[in-house]
Motif scaffolding. Sequence first.
Motif, PDB file in Angstrom:
ATOM      1  N   THR A 217       0.858  -1.180   0.000  1.00 31.89           N
ATOM      2  CA  THR A 217       0.000   0.000   0.000  1.00 31.89           C
ATOM      3  C   THR A 217       0.893   1.228   0.000  1.00 31.89           C
ATOM      4  O   THR A 217       1.679   1.436   0.921  1.00 31.89           O
ATOM      5  N   GLY A 218       0.780   2.084  -1.012  1.00 30.83           N
ATOM      6  CA  GLY A 218       1.629   3.262  -1.077  1.00 30.83           C
ATOM      7  C   GLY A 218       2.975   2.957  -1.706  1.00 30.83           C
ATOM      8  O   GLY A 218       3.134   1.982  -2.454  1.00 30.83           O
ATOM      9  N   ARG A 219       3.968   3.787  -1.374  1.00 33.87           N
ATOM     10  CA  ARG A 219       5.293   3.657  -1.977  1.00 33.87           C
ATOM     11  C   ARG A 219       6.383   3.845  -0.934  1.00 33.87           C
ATOM     12  O   ARG A 219       6.204   4.583   0.039  1.00 33.87           O
ATOM     13  N   VAL A 220       7.510   3.191  -1.172  1.00 38.74           N
ATOM     14  CA  VAL A 220       8.696   3.362  -0.338  1.00 38.74           C
ATOM     15  C   VAL A 220       9.820   3.826  -1.256  1.00 38.74           C
ATOM     16  O   VAL A 220      10.125   3.163  -2.251  1.00 38.74           O
ATOM     17  N   ILE A 221      10.426   4.980  -0.930  1.00 40.96           N
ATOM     18  CA  ILE A 221      11.446   5.583  -1.791  1.00 40.96           C
ATOM     19  C   ILE A 221      12.676   5.932  -0.964  1.00 40.96           C
ATOM     20  O   ILE A 221      12.549   6.540   0.110  1.00 40.96           O
ATOM     21  N   PRO A 222      13.861   5.556  -1.410  1.00 45.14           N
ATOM     22  CA  PRO A 222      15.066   5.959  -0.674  1.00 45.14           C
ATOM     23  C   PRO A 222      15.281   7.466  -0.774  1.00 45.14           C
ATOM     24  O   PRO A 222      14.904   8.085  -1.773  1.00 45.14           O
ATOM     25  N   MET A 223      15.879   8.071   0.245  1.00 45.83           N
ATOM     26  CA  MET A 223      16.085   9.528   0.245  1.00 45.83           C
ATOM     27  C   MET A 223      16.986   9.951  -0.917  1.00 45.83           C
ATOM     28  O   MET A 223      16.900  11.075  -1.405  1.00 45.83           O
ATOM     29  N   THR A 224      17.873   9.064  -1.343  1.00 50.65           N
ATOM     30  CA  THR A 224      18.750   9.297  -2.486  1.00 50.65           C
ATOM     31  C   THR A 224      19.191   7.960  -3.044  1.00 50.65           C
ATOM     32  O   THR A 224      19.136   6.942  -2.344  1.00 50.65           O
ATOM     33  N   GLU A 271      13.250  11.664  -8.279  1.00 47.39           N
ATOM     34  CA  GLU A 271      12.153  12.537  -8.728  1.00 47.39           C
ATOM     35  C   GLU A 271      10.818  12.138  -8.107  1.00 47.39           C
ATOM     36  O   GLU A 271       9.971  12.989  -7.810  1.00 47.39           O
ATOM     37  N   ASP A 272      10.618  10.830  -7.897  1.00 47.37           N
ATOM     38  CA  ASP A 272       9.358  10.372  -7.284  1.00 47.37           C
ATOM     39  C   ASP A 272       9.190  10.929  -5.880  1.00 47.37           C
ATOM     40  O   ASP A 272       8.062  11.242  -5.462  1.00 47.37           O
ATOM     41  N   ASN A 297      17.761  12.433   6.135  1.00 45.88           N
ATOM     42  CA  ASN A 297      16.880  12.752   5.003  1.00 45.88           C
ATOM     43  C   ASN A 297      16.841  14.248   4.731  1.00 45.88           C
ATOM     44  O   ASN A 297      16.738  14.686   3.592  1.00 45.88           O
ATOM     45  N   LEU A 298      16.920  15.030   5.801  1.00 46.61           N
ATOM     46  CA  LEU A 298      16.808  16.483   5.688  1.00 46.61           C
ATOM     47  C   LEU A 298      18.120  17.139   5.299  1.00 46.61           C
ATOM     48  O   LEU A 298      18.187  18.359   5.128  1.00 46.61           O
ATOM     49  N   LEU A 299      19.166  16.343   5.167  1.00 48.84           N
ATOM     50  CA  LEU A 299      20.441  16.855   4.668  1.00 48.84           C
ATOM     51  C   LEU A 299      20.485  16.823   3.142  1.00 48.84           C
ATOM     52  O   LEU A 299      21.416  17.338   2.527  1.00 48.84           O
ATOM     53  N   VAL A 300      19.473  16.214   2.545  1.00 51.09           N
ATOM     54  CA  VAL A 300      19.319  16.234   1.087  1.00 51.09           C
ATOM     55  C   VAL A 300      18.594  17.528   0.730  1.00 51.09           C
ATOM     56  O   VAL A 300      17.427  17.707   1.073  1.00 51.09           O
ATOM     57  N   LYS A 301      19.307  18.451   0.101  1.00 51.39           N
ATOM     58  CA  LYS A 301      18.793  19.809  -0.117  1.00 51.39           C
ATOM     59  C   LYS A 301      17.486  19.830  -0.900  1.00 51.39           C
ATOM     60  O   LYS A 301      16.617  20.661  -0.640  1.00 51.39           O
ATOM     61  N   ASP A 302      17.346  18.919  -1.875  1.00 48.85           N
ATOM     62  CA  ASP A 302      16.110  18.876  -2.665  1.00 48.85           C
ATOM     63  C   ASP A 302      14.897  18.657  -1.761  1.00 48.85           C
ATOM     64  O   ASP A 302      13.843  19.270  -1.950  1.00 48.85           O
ATOM     65  N   ILE A 303      15.053  17.772  -0.788  1.00 52.07           N
ATOM     66  CA  ILE A 303      13.946  17.432   0.100  1.00 52.07           C
ATOM     67  C   ILE A 303      13.557  18.630   0.956  1.00 52.07           C
ATOM     68  O   ILE A 303      12.382  18.983   1.070  1.00 52.07           O
ATOM     69  N   VAL A 304      14.551  19.278   1.565  1.00 52.00           N
ATOM     70  CA  VAL A 304      14.269  20.442   2.424  1.00 52.00           C
ATOM     71  C   VAL A 304      13.647  21.575   1.610  1.00 52.00           C
ATOM     72  O   VAL A 304      12.699  22.224   2.058  1.00 52.00           O
ATOM     73  N   LYS A 305      14.163  21.795   0.429  1.00 47.23           N
ATOM     74  CA  LYS A 305      13.645  22.867  -0.430  1.00 47.23           C
ATOM     75  C   LYS A 305      12.166  22.653  -0.732  1.00 47.23           C
ATOM     76  O   LYS A 305      11.356  23.594  -0.648  1.00 47.23           O
ATOM     77  N   GLU A 306      11.795  21.418  -1.065  1.00 50.42           N
ATOM     78  CA  GLU A 306      10.401  21.127  -1.403  1.00 50.42           C
ATOM     79  C   GLU A 306       9.493  21.175  -0.172  1.00 50.42           C
ATOM     80  O   GLU A 306       8.347  21.620  -0.264  1.00 50.42           O
ATOM     81  N   ILE A 307       9.995  20.715   0.974  1.00 44.86           N
ATOM     82  CA  ILE A 307       9.195  20.803   2.207  1.00 44.86           C
ATOM     83  C   ILE A 307       8.932  22.263   2.546  1.00 44.86           C
ATOM     84  O   ILE A 307       7.821  22.648   2.916  1.00 44.86           O
ATOM     85  N   ASP A 308       9.966  23.083   2.417  1.00 41.80           N
ATOM     86  CA  ASP A 308       9.844  24.512   2.727  1.00 41.80           C
ATOM     87  C   ASP A 308       8.842  25.202   1.801  1.00 41.80           C
ATOM     88  O   ASP A 308       8.071  26.055   2.237  1.00 41.80           O
ATOM     89  N   LYS A 309       8.827  24.822   0.535  1.00 41.42           N
ATOM     90  CA  LYS A 309       7.926  25.436  -0.445  1.00 41.42           C
ATOM     91  C   LYS A 309       6.490  24.933  -0.293  1.00 41.42           C
ATOM     92  O   LYS A 309       5.540  25.614  -0.674  1.00 41.42           O
ATOM     93  N   SER A 310       6.337  23.751   0.251  1.00 46.75           N
ATOM     94  CA  SER A 310       5.027  23.108   0.303  1.00 46.75           C
ATOM     95  C   SER A 310       4.054  23.840   1.231  1.00 46.75           C
ATOM     96  O   SER A 310       4.432  24.341   2.284  1.00 46.75           O
ATOM     97  N   ASN A 311       2.798  23.890   0.817  1.00 49.62           N
ATOM     98  CA  ASN A 311       1.730  24.475   1.646  1.00 49.62           C
ATOM     99  C   ASN A 311       1.022  23.408   2.483  1.00 49.62           C
ATOM    100  O   ASN A 311       0.015  23.692   3.124  1.00 49.62           O
ATOM    101  N   SER A 312       1.551  22.204   2.468  1.00 45.63           N
ATOM    102  CA  SER A 312       0.934  21.114   3.219  1.00 45.63           C
ATOM    103  C   SER A 312       1.184  21.273   4.712  1.00 45.63           C
ATOM    104  O   SER A 312       2.000  22.091   5.146  1.00 45.63           O
ATOM    105  N   ILE A 313       0.486  20.478   5.501  1.00 46.74           N
ATOM    106  CA  ILE A 313       0.702  20.446   6.952  1.00 46.74           C
ATOM    107  C   ILE A 313       2.002  19.709   7.222  1.00 46.74           C
ATOM    108  O   ILE A 313       2.260  18.662   6.630  1.00 46.74           O
TER     109      ILE A 313
END
Length: 422
Positions: A217-224, A271-272, A297-313
């Motif tokens: 159920t759902g997806r599992v993705i490595p941080m990099t 990308e996923d 996980n939060l040391l991956v800049k792409d991830i932090v950038k997208e979390i920061d931009k996101s309007n989600s909770i």
Amino acid sequence: MNIKNWIKPGLGIKRWIFLGILGMISFSTGIFSMGIDISSDILDKAHISIALIILGIILIFIGINNSFASILKVVNQYKNCGNMNREKVNKLIHRDKILNKGPKIVVIGGGTGLSVLLRGLKEYTSNITAIVTVADDGGGSGVLREDLGMLPPGDIRSCLLSLANTEPAMEKILQYRFKDGNLKGQSFGNLFIAAMNEIHGNFEVAIKEMSNVLAVTGRVIPMTLQDVKLYAKLKNGDIVQGESNIPEKSKELGSKIESVFLKPKKVHSPEDAIKAIRDADCIVLGPGSLYTSIIPNLLVKDIVKEIDKSNSIKIYISNVMTQPGETDDYSVIDHIDTIHKHTKKDIINYAIVNNGNISDTTLEKYFKDGAKPVIITEEEKEELLSKGICVVEDNLIDIKKNYIRHNAERLSEIIIGITSRI
């Protein structure tokens, strides 16, 4: 009927039925046009009628085929549930349809904490993406990483099994650890992923293939997908290499962790994972080891950038206990401040904190190891509120075999509740 609700993705049956209806219209129009005056301005050539008939047949076939495929997908996911009668199939289809309409939740972390939470969340939504650390270098995962040059599969395996809809016997096999020989201590599930990785030559594809096998159920993705190593700078200035060494060295040298970092520094996420964060209704950090499961996980800049931009909770789940060598004497605010220090401020909207009591008998073992309950005070709640972080308290304790775990069901209820209210 609310049209928006009707077209909202569920099992996908309605859209295929609709496609089949379009096919019938196209087919009927083609048949009808064959019998009318071909001097008509609109249908002045017979090949238009033939094209409509062929198009109609194709659409009808696709619609029927995919409608049945959607139903069979649900039945196959739950084929381990015993004898399948019509009533049971209907219930499973209804359940799957509801879960498919659940909120899109991205959970970021690793270790036991993440896998425990996923078991609870899959009862409320099937739109789950787990972004998992691959900085692990200890145990069986570390051996495979060293011997085969692959990413460590341990945390990935645990998350896949938590989200799997498979027979208990299969889970026992994949969790089995060999007790003797060269494979001593190695998990069969890790070897399964290693085999998939060798067959497909791609770790990401290997995970997707194993997900299909386990009806995840759902997806599992490595941080990099890059080969990364975790380092820690201690307060005494020493640098410690390797996720498994960090807590031990911190205890041995009597020096707390100042910060952690990855090598190489320029690390990118699949990308996923990025798309999942962009589409998320809710992003959850934790529960899990602060420095070795969540922050990597939060040391991956792409991830932090997208979390920061996101309007989600954005929710942080506080650990129930401190971890010797990682978070000795840490409060809830210390945990959150550490995340901010490694990322950006205002990256968390909610903090879920335990306020349940733990028996002295259970705590005694933890005290001997140097662990203490993470308790929040009224002053801390006010401070967090001033930072724009709402604190949600509840009894989150679940004791299993004298080990303290989060209550996955209650935790999931809270997350879904917060997400639904916004």
